[in-house]
Scaffold this motif. Structure first.
Motif, mmCIF file in Angstrom:
data_model
loop_
_atom_site.group_PDB
_atom_site.id
_atom_site.type_symbol
_atom_site.label_atom_id
_atom_site.label_comp_id
_atom_site.label_asym_id
_atom_site.label_seq_id
_atom_site.Cartn_x
_atom_site.Cartn_y
_atom_site.Cartn_z
ATOM 1 N N VAL A 2 78.131 -7.387 0.786
ATOM 2 C CA VAL A 2 76.857 -7.164 0.125
ATOM 3 C C VAL A 2 76.042 -6.187 0.949
ATOM 4 O O VAL A 2 75.955 -6.302 2.178
ATOM 5 C CB VAL A 2 76.091 -8.478 -0.050
ATOM 6 N N ARG A 3 75.431 -5.238 0.274
ATOM 7 C CA ARG A 3 74.612 -4.237 0.947
ATOM 8 C C ARG A 3 73.287 -4.112 0.202
ATOM 9 O O ARG A 3 73.259 -4.026 -1.024
ATOM 10 C CB ARG A 3 75.338 -2.903 0.971
ATOM 11 N N LEU A 4 72.195 -4.087 0.975
ATOM 12 C CA LEU A 4 70.863 -3.913 0.405
ATOM 13 C C LEU A 4 70.292 -2.601 0.907
ATOM 14 O O LEU A 4 70.268 -2.356 2.119
ATOM 15 C CB LEU A 4 69.939 -5.061 0.815
ATOM 16 N N VAL A 5 69.806 -1.775 -0.013
ATOM 17 C CA VAL A 5 69.241 -0.490 0.357
ATOM 18 C C VAL A 5 67.826 -0.397 -0.192
ATOM 19 O O VAL A 5 67.607 -0.470 -1.396
ATOM 20 C CB VAL A 5 70.097 0.672 -0.177
ATOM 21 N N GLU A 6 66.866 -0.249 0.734
ATOM 22 C CA GLU A 6 65.459 -0.142 0.343
ATOM 23 C C GLU A 6 65.061 1.318 0.194
ATOM 24 O O GLU A 6 65.606 2.194 0.868
ATOM 25 C CB GLU A 6 64.553 -0.791 1.401
ATOM 26 N N SER A 7 64.071 1.546 -0.646
ATOM 27 C CA SER A 7 63.510 2.889 -0.792
ATOM 28 C C SER A 7 62.057 2.762 -1.216
ATOM 29 O O SER A 7 61.632 1.698 -1.695
ATOM 30 C CB SER A 7 64.296 3.709 -1.809
ATOM 31 N N GLY A 8 61.292 3.842 -1.033
ATOM 32 C CA GLY A 8 59.940 3.888 -1.550
ATOM 33 C C GLY A 8 58.836 3.704 -0.530
ATOM 34 O O GLY A 8 57.663 3.730 -0.884
ATOM 35 N N GLY A 9 59.160 3.497 0.716
ATOM 36 C CA GLY A 9 58.103 3.364 1.707
ATOM 37 C C GLY A 9 57.380 4.680 1.917
ATOM 38 O O GLY A 9 57.781 5.722 1.412
ATOM 39 N N GLY A 10 56.292 4.634 2.670
ATOM 40 C CA GLY A 10 55.548 5.846 2.967
ATOM 41 C C GLY A 10 54.175 5.537 3.507
ATOM 42 O O GLY A 10 53.907 4.417 3.948
ATOM 43 N N SER A 11 53.320 6.562 3.464
ATOM 44 C CA SER A 11 51.962 6.431 3.988
ATOM 45 C C SER A 11 50.956 6.782 2.903
ATOM 46 O O SER A 11 51.092 7.826 2.250
ATOM 47 C CB SER A 11 51.770 7.374 5.179
ATOM 48 N N VAL A 12 49.962 5.918 2.728
ATOM 49 C CA VAL A 12 48.886 6.176 1.784
ATOM 50 C C VAL A 12 47.584 5.691 2.381
ATOM 51 O O VAL A 12 47.584 4.911 3.343
ATOM 52 C CB VAL A 12 49.117 5.488 0.410
ATOM 53 N N GLN A 13 46.495 6.097 1.770
ATOM 54 C CA GLN A 13 45.194 5.613 2.198
ATOM 55 C C GLN A 13 44.900 4.258 1.561
ATOM 56 O O GLN A 13 45.489 3.892 0.541
ATOM 57 C CB GLN A 13 44.110 6.621 1.813
ATOM 58 N N ALA A 14 44.005 3.534 2.189
ATOM 59 C CA ALA A 14 43.591 2.242 1.647
ATOM 60 C C ALA A 14 43.118 2.410 0.206
ATOM 61 O O ALA A 14 42.434 3.378 -0.130
ATOM 62 C CB ALA A 14 42.479 1.652 2.504
ATOM 63 N N GLY A 15 43.522 1.441 -0.618
ATOM 64 C CA GLY A 15 43.197 1.513 -2.036
ATOM 65 C C GLY A 15 44.279 2.155 -2.869
ATOM 66 O O GLY A 15 44.250 2.067 -4.106
ATOM 67 N N GLY A 16 45.228 2.788 -2.216
ATOM 68 C CA GLY A 16 46.303 3.454 -2.914
ATOM 69 C C GLY A 16 47.421 2.511 -3.314
ATOM 70 O O GLY A 16 47.318 1.288 -3.144
#
Length: 128
Positions: A2-16
């Motif tokens: 079994v393999r789990l691959v995450e995506s979608g992280g990053g940096s945003v400002q508060a409220g985003g």
């Protein structure tokens, strides 16, 4: 394997907003408990949100700190889970880990040793 691959992280400002996805491969289970934990700098890893997907439907669980702001959902097919994160706060800054338990969700759902598989983590940074 079994393999789990995450995506979608990053940096945003508060409220985003950010959307995380976790794609699982290498299994065929009828019931699965899958979702997200996070570790903030200097803190222990904690549960964020989990979804139980079974033959009877789906059930979701959330940490109090994210209720009303985060939504976990099943993606296309049982092997993908997404976490929509809105109204983000600086205290949401953490490394987010996808986890999977190939059975019903543990009680409590935050019991980490019960989860058989973990992803490598994706960084989420919220600036004030």
């Amino acid at each position: 394997q079994v393999r789990l691959v995450e995506s979608g992280g990053g940096s945003v400002q508060a409220g985003g907003s950010l959307r995380l996805s976790c794609a699982a491969s290498g299994y065929t289970y009828s019931d699965v408990c899958m979702g997200w934990f996070r570790r903030a700098p200097g803190k222990e890893r904690e549960g964020v949100a989990i979804i139980y997907i079974g033959t009877g439907g789906a059930t979701t669980y959330y940490a109090d700190s994210v209720k009303g702001r985060f939504t976990i959902s099943q993606g296309n097919g049982k092997n993908t889970v997404s976490l929509q994160m809105n109204s983000l706060k600086p205290e949401d800054t953490a490394t987010y880990y996808c986890a999977l338990d190939n059975r019903r969700c543990p009680v409590p759902w935050t019991r980490q040793p019960a989860y058989n598989y973990w992803g490598q983590g994706t960084q989420v940074t919220i600036s004030s």
